[in-house]
Every structure is written in structure tokens, then in C-alpha cells.
Design a protein around this motif. Sequence first.
Motif, PDB file in Angstrom:
ATOM      1  N   ILE A 178      32.510  50.640  17.193  1.00 22.75           N
ATOM      2  CA  ILE A 178      33.619  49.753  16.577  1.00 22.75           C
ATOM      3  C   ILE A 178      34.501  50.600  16.067  1.00 22.75           C
ATOM      4  O   ILE A 178      34.447  51.615  15.284  1.00 22.75           O
ATOM      5  CB  ILE A 178      32.927  48.852  15.457  1.00 22.75           C
ATOM      6  N   SER A 179      35.808  50.423  16.341  1.00 22.57           N
ATOM      7  CA  SER A 179      37.168  51.108  15.827  1.00 22.57           C
ATOM      8  C   SER A 179      37.615  50.216  14.876  1.00 22.57           C
ATOM      9  O   SER A 179      37.373  49.043  14.987  1.00 22.57           O
ATOM     10  CB  SER A 179      37.833  51.760  16.754  1.00 22.57           C
ATOM     11  N   HIS A 180      38.670  50.746  14.206  1.00 25.59           N
ATOM     12  CA  HIS A 180      39.507  49.870  13.182  1.00 25.59           C
ATOM     13  C   HIS A 180      38.422  49.019  12.323  1.00 25.59           C
ATOM     14  O   HIS A 180      38.217  47.722  12.187  1.00 25.59           O
ATOM     15  CB  HIS A 180      40.296  48.834  13.939  1.00 25.59           C
ATOM     16  N   TYR A 181      37.458  49.656  11.547  1.00 27.19           N
ATOM     17  CA  TYR A 181      36.783  49.048  10.849  1.00 27.19           C
ATOM     18  C   TYR A 181      37.062  47.993   9.694  1.00 27.19           C
ATOM     19  O   TYR A 181      36.501  46.894   9.616  1.00 27.19           O
ATOM     20  CB  TYR A 181      35.698  50.046   9.901  1.00 27.19           C
ATOM     21  N   GLY A 182      38.108  48.217   9.331  1.00 31.95           N
ATOM     22  CA  GLY A 182      38.641  46.875   8.100  1.00 31.95           C
ATOM     23  C   GLY A 182      38.941  45.782   8.828  1.00 31.95           C
ATOM     24  O   GLY A 182      38.439  44.645   8.224  1.00 31.95           O
ATOM     25  N   TRP A 183      39.391  45.766  10.170  1.00 32.97           N
ATOM     26  CA  TRP A 183      39.737  44.648  10.788  1.00 32.97           C
ATOM     27  C   TRP A 183      38.483  43.794  11.186  1.00 32.97           C
ATOM     28  O   TRP A 183      38.427  42.722  11.237  1.00 32.97           O
ATOM     29  CB  TRP A 183      40.631  44.887  11.717  1.00 32.97           C
ATOM     30  N   TYR A 184      37.537  44.671  11.805  1.00 33.49           N
ATOM     31  CA  TYR A 184      36.129  44.138  12.145  1.00 33.49           C
ATOM     32  C   TYR A 184      35.285  43.533  11.329  1.00 33.49           C
ATOM     33  O   TYR A 184      34.890  42.537  11.076  1.00 33.49           O
ATOM     34  CB  TYR A 184      35.341  45.357  12.875  1.00 33.49           C
ATOM     35  N   ALA A 185      35.545  44.376   9.866  1.00 33.68           N
ATOM     36  CA  ALA A 185      34.581  43.899   8.781  1.00 33.68           C
ATOM     37  C   ALA A 185      35.404  42.276   8.329  1.00 33.68           C
ATOM     38  O   ALA A 185      34.518  41.385   8.029  1.00 33.68           O
ATOM     39  CB  ALA A 185      34.656  44.682   7.527  1.00 33.68           C
ATOM     40  N   MET A 186      36.510  42.289   8.301  1.00 32.99           N
ATOM     41  CA  MET A 186      37.261  40.923   7.943  1.00 32.99           C
ATOM     42  C   MET A 186      36.914  39.930   8.926  1.00 32.99           C
ATOM     43  O   MET A 186      36.320  38.783   8.513  1.00 32.99           O
ATOM     44  CB  MET A 186      38.468  41.121   7.725  1.00 32.99           C
ATOM     45  N   LYS A 187      36.828  40.075  10.081  1.00 31.23           N
ATOM     46  CA  LYS A 187      36.727  39.167  11.255  1.00 31.23           C
ATOM     47  C   LYS A 187      35.070  38.675  11.156  1.00 31.23           C
ATOM     48  O   LYS A 187      34.600  37.365  11.370  1.00 31.23           O
ATOM     49  CB  LYS A 187      36.968  39.598  12.532  1.00 31.23           C
ATOM     50  N   THR A 188      34.343  39.741  10.989  1.00 33.25           N
ATOM     51  CA  THR A 188      32.730  39.427  10.875  1.00 33.25           C
ATOM     52  C   THR A 188      32.610  38.545   9.727  1.00 33.25           C
ATOM     53  O   THR A 188      31.445  37.679   9.875  1.00 33.25           O
ATOM     54  CB  THR A 188      32.127  40.916  11.090  1.00 33.25           C
ATOM     55  N   PHE A 189      32.990  38.938   8.621  1.00 38.01           N
ATOM     56  CA  PHE A 189      32.589  38.252   7.525  1.00 38.01           C
ATOM     57  C   PHE A 189      33.164  36.687   7.415  1.00 38.01           C
ATOM     58  O   PHE A 189      32.168  35.810   7.175  1.00 38.01           O
ATOM     59  CB  PHE A 189      33.197  38.927   6.107  1.00 38.01           C
ATOM     60  N   ILE A 190      34.174  36.672   7.910  1.00 37.24           N
ATOM     61  CA  ILE A 190      34.780  35.026   8.116  1.00 37.24           C
ATOM     62  C   ILE A 190      33.946  34.404   9.155  1.00 37.24           C
ATOM     63  O   ILE A 190      33.801  33.302   8.773  1.00 37.24           O
ATOM     64  CB  ILE A 190      36.156  35.236   8.469  1.00 37.24           C
ATOM     65  N   THR A 191      33.704  34.958  10.392  1.00 37.74           N
ATOM     66  CA  THR A 191      32.840  34.308  11.083  1.00 37.74           C
ATOM     67  C   THR A 191      31.408  33.873  10.795  1.00 37.74           C
ATOM     68  O   THR A 191      31.013  32.830  10.999  1.00 37.74           O
ATOM     69  CB  THR A 191      32.689  35.085  12.529  1.00 37.74           C
ATOM     70  N   LEU A 192      30.736  34.989  10.095  1.00 40.29           N
ATOM     71  CA  LEU A 192      29.369  34.548   9.656  1.00 40.29           C
ATOM     72  C   LEU A 192      29.362  33.370   8.734  1.00 40.29           C
ATOM     73  O   LEU A 192      28.652  32.653   8.494  1.00 40.29           O
ATOM     74  CB  LEU A 192      29.027  35.964   9.179  1.00 40.29           C
ATOM     75  N   TYR A 193      30.501  33.751   7.690  1.00 36.91           N
ATOM     76  CA  TYR A 193      30.607  32.752   6.885  1.00 36.91           C
ATOM     77  C   TYR A 193      30.823  31.052   7.369  1.00 36.91           C
ATOM     78  O   TYR A 193      30.241  30.400   6.875  1.00 36.91           O
ATOM     79  CB  TYR A 193      31.588  33.067   5.579  1.00 36.91           C
ATOM     80  N   ILE A 194      31.624  31.135   8.363  1.00 34.99           N
ATOM     81  CA  ILE A 194      31.909  29.599   8.826  1.00 34.99           C
ATOM     82  C   ILE A 194      30.606  29.166   9.896  1.00 34.99           C
ATOM     83  O   ILE A 194      30.572  27.970   9.616  1.00 34.99           O
ATOM     84  CB  ILE A 194      33.115  30.069   9.877  1.00 34.99           C
ATOM     85  N   LEU A 195      29.795  30.030  10.277  1.00 30.97           N
ATOM     86  CA  LEU A 195      28.578  30.035  10.725  1.00 30.97           C
ATOM     87  C   LEU A 195      27.713  29.155   9.737  1.00 30.97           C
ATOM     88  O   LEU A 195      26.905  28.232  10.079  1.00 30.97           O
ATOM     89  CB  LEU A 195      27.990  30.845  11.606  1.00 30.97           C
ATOM     90  N   ILE A 196      27.519  29.673   8.655  1.00 30.44           N
ATOM     91  CA  ILE A 196      26.594  29.322   7.631  1.00 30.44           C
ATOM     92  C   ILE A 196      27.425  27.992   7.028  1.00 30.44           C
ATOM     93  O   ILE A 196      26.772  27.039   6.715  1.00 30.44           O
ATOM     94  CB  ILE A 196      26.566  30.336   6.404  1.00 30.44           C
TER      95      ILE A 196
END
Length: 259
Positions: A143-161
Motif C-alpha cells: 500500500i502506497s499513499h498511506y493517508g489516502w488508504y487509511a481514510m478510505k479504509t476507515f470510512i468503508t469499515l464504518y459504513i459496513l458496521i
Amino acid sequence: MLNLLTAERIKLIRSKKLMIVLGILVLLPLIQAVNSKMIVSYGTELIQAKDTVINGATGILMMEKNGLTVLLTMCAFIGFFIGEEFQNGTIRNALSLGRSRTHYYLSKLVMASLLALVGVVVMTVIGMISFSIVLGFGEVSEISHYGWYAMKTFITLYILILANVSIYVMFSFITKNSAISLVWSFLYTIGTGFGATIFLETEHFKHVTYWFTESFLFYSDFASPIDVARYPEMILVSMITIVLSSTIGIILFKRTDIK
């Protein structure tokens, strides 16, 4: 609607259930960080695909690592938070003042969603900090561009919950009883989480597995570029789940006879 939200906020702040939920989500990452450090100290190497969180960078995946625990915690909270309104008769106070049933339903959904957001933010932040302290911040492989990845991942996981939170709210309004709501919410979580994979055994229905958000939450590797590319699909399925469950819940609640 704003008055209802204010009233719900006051109830929530005064509730012991709030402290229990936050307590669980605060202690969990601390315990896991210490446990992971002990495992490494005994010579075991942590593997991201298996252990999910192996350093501070992968701490963004705390929601994935603790997906079932978060869902069951929210399931229990929502069951009591809404079920007690029916059992104690306090729901009549708001409705007798002419409050819209739709607004009342949405106020409960909003408060449950905000609690879930606060809880997972706290859990993720503590997880990232504690794992960084004991194992270093490190990186997420491939994974490159960690900040962008972290933001997308957090939002996606939260929406799944959040999709599951909407289901639990629906069950609570349909059953009007804490215990029954807990049973149905638990069966839904376990059934769709572990039973949906049965469809993978069939050629024509295996796509049905990913009609359920738990399939993404439990079986996807959120540090894999292949699964990261499926984020839009995960969000779409989650949003459809939220809209459908909320619509069904509101319609049935409007037809409910409040005695």
C-alpha cells in the motif's frame, strides 16, 4: 427532529450503557496490543493476513480485527436502548406530544450511528497508538499513499458496521422487546456472517454471499489491493442495506399499535 436528538443525547449521556460500550472498545485494543507484544517476545512472527493488526499502520484495521465484537456490542446496546422505551412505556411520552414516528425512528438511528462512530474512532486511535508503542508504526505492505488508504479504509469499515446498526434498529422497533431484539440481531449477525458463505459452494448463487455486509467485514483482507479495489462495492451494498432496513423499519413502526 432536533428536539428529539437533544433528548436522546441527554438520555445517552446519563446511561450506564454508554460507558459499558466505550469501556469495551477502549480496553480491547489495549489488551490486544499487549497480547501481540507477548507473542512476538516468545518468538512468534505476526502475519497481517492472519493477525490483521501487526503494527501501528495496520491499526487502522481495528474495526476489521474486532468486527464481530463491535457488532455484538452494538447489537446489545441498541436492543436495550430502544427496547426499554417500549417496555417502560416512555415512547408514549414523545409520541403523545405529536412527534412524528419517522422522526422518532430516525433519531434513534442517528444516535446509535453516532455512538458507533465515536466508539470505532476511539478504538482505532487507541489501537494505532498502542500498537505503534509496542511494535512500531511500520507500514502496510503493498500500500502506497498511506493517508489516502487509511481514510478510505476507515470510512468503508464504518459504513459496513453502520449497515448492521440499521438492521439492529429495525429489529428493535419491530420486536418492541429487548430480549427478543437481541435474539434476532444475534441470529442475523451469526447467520449472515458465517452462513452466507454457503452460497460460495454453488456456481449460480455464489454472488449472493456478497449481498451481506458481514461477508465483506469478516472475509475480506483490507490490506490487500484486490479487496481495497472492492471498496465501492462494499459501500454500495451497505447503503442499500441501510435504506432498505430503515424503510421497512419506519413503515412497520408506523403501523404499530403503541399501548
